[in-house]
Write an enzyme that holds these catalytic residues in place. Structure first.
Site, PDB file in Angstrom:
ATOM      1  N   ASP A  21       0.921  -1.173   0.281  1.00 10.60           N
ATOM      2  CA  ASP A  21      -0.193  -0.208  -0.107  1.00 10.60           C
ATOM      3  C   ASP A  21       1.040   1.544  -0.055  1.00 10.60           C
ATOM      4  OD1 ASP A  21      -2.946   1.315   0.096  1.00 10.60           O
ATOM      5  OD2 ASP A  21      -2.688   0.915   2.514  1.00 10.60           O
ATOM      6  N   ASN A  77     -11.035  -2.461  -5.413  1.00  7.84           N
ATOM      7  CA  ASN A  77     -10.554  -1.379  -6.414  1.00  7.84           C
ATOM      8  C   ASN A  77     -10.555  -1.128  -8.559  1.00  7.84           C
ATOM      9  OD1 ASN A  77      -6.866  -2.515  -5.082  1.00  7.84           O
ATOM     10  ND2 ASN A  77      -7.985  -0.935  -4.513  1.00  7.84           N
ATOM     11  N   GLU A 134       0.636 -12.635  12.441  1.00  6.20           N
ATOM     12  CA  GLU A 134       1.233 -11.538  13.298  1.00  6.20           C
ATOM     13  C   GLU A 134       1.157 -10.757  12.175  1.00  6.20           C
ATOM     14  OE1 GLU A 134       2.510 -11.984  16.342  1.00  6.20           O
ATOM     15  OE2 GLU A 134       2.020 -13.568  17.437  1.00  6.20           O
TER      16      GLU A 134
HETATM   17  C1  IPE Z   1      -5.500  -2.616  -0.383  1.00  4.67           C
HETATM   18  O1  IPE Z   1      -5.597  -1.241  -0.357  1.00  4.67           O
HETATM   19  C2  IPE Z   1      -5.449  -3.223  -1.426  1.00  4.67           C
HETATM   20  C3  IPE Z   1      -4.151  -3.331  -2.099  1.00  4.67           C
HETATM   21  C4  IPE Z   1      -2.552  -3.258  -1.394  1.00  4.67           C
HETATM   22  C5  IPE Z   1      -3.908  -4.270  -3.180  1.00  4.67           C
HETATM   23  P1  IPE Z   1      -6.085  -0.301  -0.444  1.00  4.67           P
HETATM   24  O2  IPE Z   1      -5.611   1.513  -0.450  1.00  4.67           O
HETATM   25  O3  IPE Z   1      -7.389  -0.452  -1.831  1.00  4.67           O
HETATM   26  O4  IPE Z   1      -7.192  -0.334   0.729  1.00  4.67           O
HETATM   27  P2  IPE Z   1      -7.796   0.915   1.439  1.00  4.67           P
HETATM   28  O5  IPE Z   1      -9.338   1.030   0.033  1.00  4.67           O
HETATM   29  O6  IPE Z   1      -7.109   1.523   1.856  1.00  4.67           O
HETATM   30  O7  IPE Z   1      -8.208  -0.192   2.736  1.00  4.67           O
HETATM   31  C1  IPE Z   2      -1.248   0.084  -3.384  1.00  5.05           C
HETATM   32  O1  IPE Z   2      -0.992   1.718  -3.333  1.00  5.05           O
HETATM   33  C2  IPE Z   2      -2.139  -0.598  -4.771  1.00  5.05           C
HETATM   34  C3  IPE Z   2      -3.356  -0.727  -4.369  1.00  5.05           C
HETATM   35  C4  IPE Z   2      -3.866  -0.582  -3.915  1.00  5.05           C
HETATM   36  C5  IPE Z   2      -3.908  -1.240  -6.692  1.00  5.05           C
HETATM   37  P1  IPE Z   2      -2.245   3.023  -3.556  1.00  5.05           P
HETATM   38  O2  IPE Z   2      -3.124   3.523  -5.117  1.00  5.05           O
HETATM   39  O3  IPE Z   2      -3.709   1.736  -2.942  1.00  5.05           O
HETATM   40  O4  IPE Z   2      -1.864   4.185  -2.777  1.00  5.05           O
HETATM   41  P2  IPE Z   2      -2.412   4.755  -1.899  1.00  5.05           P
HETATM   42  O5  IPE Z   2      -2.716   4.009  -0.362  1.00  5.05           O
HETATM   43  O6  IPE Z   2      -3.623   5.656  -2.495  1.00  5.05           O
HETATM   44  O7  IPE Z   2      -1.211   6.317  -1.311  1.00  5.05           O
HETATM   45 MG    MG Z   3      -4.647   2.912  -0.486  1.00  7.82          MG
END
Ligand code: IPE
Ligand code: IPE
Ligand code: MG
Length: 259
Positions: A26, A74, A213
């Site tokens: 993330d 997503n 964990e």
């Molecule tokens: C979780 O991240 C999904 C992935 C890392 C692929 P998100 O960025 O989608 O999660 P939320 O929406 O912040 O909970």
């Molecule tokens: C994780 O990074 C990748 C996916 C969820 C596909 P994000 O795209 O969620 O990045 P943030 O959370 O917006 O910074």
């Molecule tokens: Mg994210």
């Protein structure tokens, strides 16, 4: 009769390295935003971090690595970003499959294939078929994955098996459900790492994480590397896992008093 599972090795003292590590990758968007770059640039750099992490996990002898790449939620992102993420998955399989295969990595893709385009579905099957017999490490790519959906599908399969007379409802237990999850056959994750400072599962491995964990790191995913992985592992090694039993101090005490 309820089957008693003995705690996995390292249950007390926590010094055995994890067999299975899950990673919620993330922070790509925020990584890009702080640099004034488009979000796609964060995702591109995130793919490089994934490559580094697979290599590092292999070097550390981790048997199973599960990476959360695209959640069933997503799809709620703008169409362009979804298209970019689909493009990156294709790029990853096309560019990296031969390398992964050479390094003895088995690739499994977990999640629903229903909403994926046929060219992606073909690539995923190709990756799984080519690497099926590899044994150095299994890379589970969670793509279009949602744990609630996974559990609902497992329940549906159980119902189908009951209707077809393959299983008696009285035989349905944890093992029967587990055998119908996408992750069937893999051990539960010992350690789940989430980057970017968020502290939630976001629908990742809800069933499998019962005794995992959790390590939450402030680093955004594109900056993740071998040393961040080593840091997460060292935090994990200092945790005491109990699985509902007693910790090592209590166990040692019992041994001394003979109770
Ligand atoms: C979780 O991240 C999904 C992935 C890392 C692929 P998100 O960025 O989608 O999660 P939320 O929406 O912040 O909970
Ligand atoms: C994780 O990074 C990748 C996916 C969820 C596909 P994000 O795209 O969620 O990045 P943030 O959370 O917006 O910074
Ligand atoms: Mg994210």
């Amino acid at each position: 009769m309820r089957e008693q599972r003995s705690p996995p090795a390292g249950a007390h003292g926590g010094h055995a390295p994890p067999r299975h590590v899950g990673v919620i990758m993330d922070g790509n968007g925020r990584w890009a935003a702080t640099r004034g770059l488009p979000r796609i640039e964060g995702h591109r750099r995130g793919l490089e971090a994934l490559r580094r992490t697979v290599r590092a996990a292999g070097d550390l002898g981790i048997e199973h690595l599960t990476v959360y790449s695209f959640s069933s939620e997503n799809w709620r992102r703008p169409a362009q970003e979804v298209a970019d993420l689909m493009g990156l998955l294709k790029r990853f399989i096309r560019n990296d499959l031969a390398d992964l295969h050479r390094n003895g990595v088995r690739v499994r893709v977990i999640g629903s294939r229903d909403d994926l385009s046929s060219d992606i579905r073909t690539l995923l099957v190709e990756a799984e078929e080519l690497t099926r017999a590899n044994t150095n490490m299994t890379l589970h790519v969670a793509f279009n994955y949602g744990s609630r959906q996974e559990i609902a599908v497992a329940a549906r399969r159980l119902a189908e098996d009951v209707v077809a007379g393959r299983i008696d409802p009285a035989e349905i237990d944890e093992k029967a459900l587990e055998a119908r999850l996408y992750t069937a056959g893999a051990p539960d994750p010992d350690l789940i790492i989430r980057t970017s400072g968020e502290e939630r599962l976001s629908n990742f491995l809800l069933w499998q994480a019962a005794y995992s964990e959790f390590v939450f790191l402030p680093v955004h995913w594109p900056d993740f590397d071998a040393s961040a992985l080593a840091e997460a592992l060292s935090i994990y090694m200092n945790r005491q896992r109990r699985f509902g039993g007693l910790g090592p101090a209590a166990t040692a005490g019992n041994a001394m008093t003979g109770s």
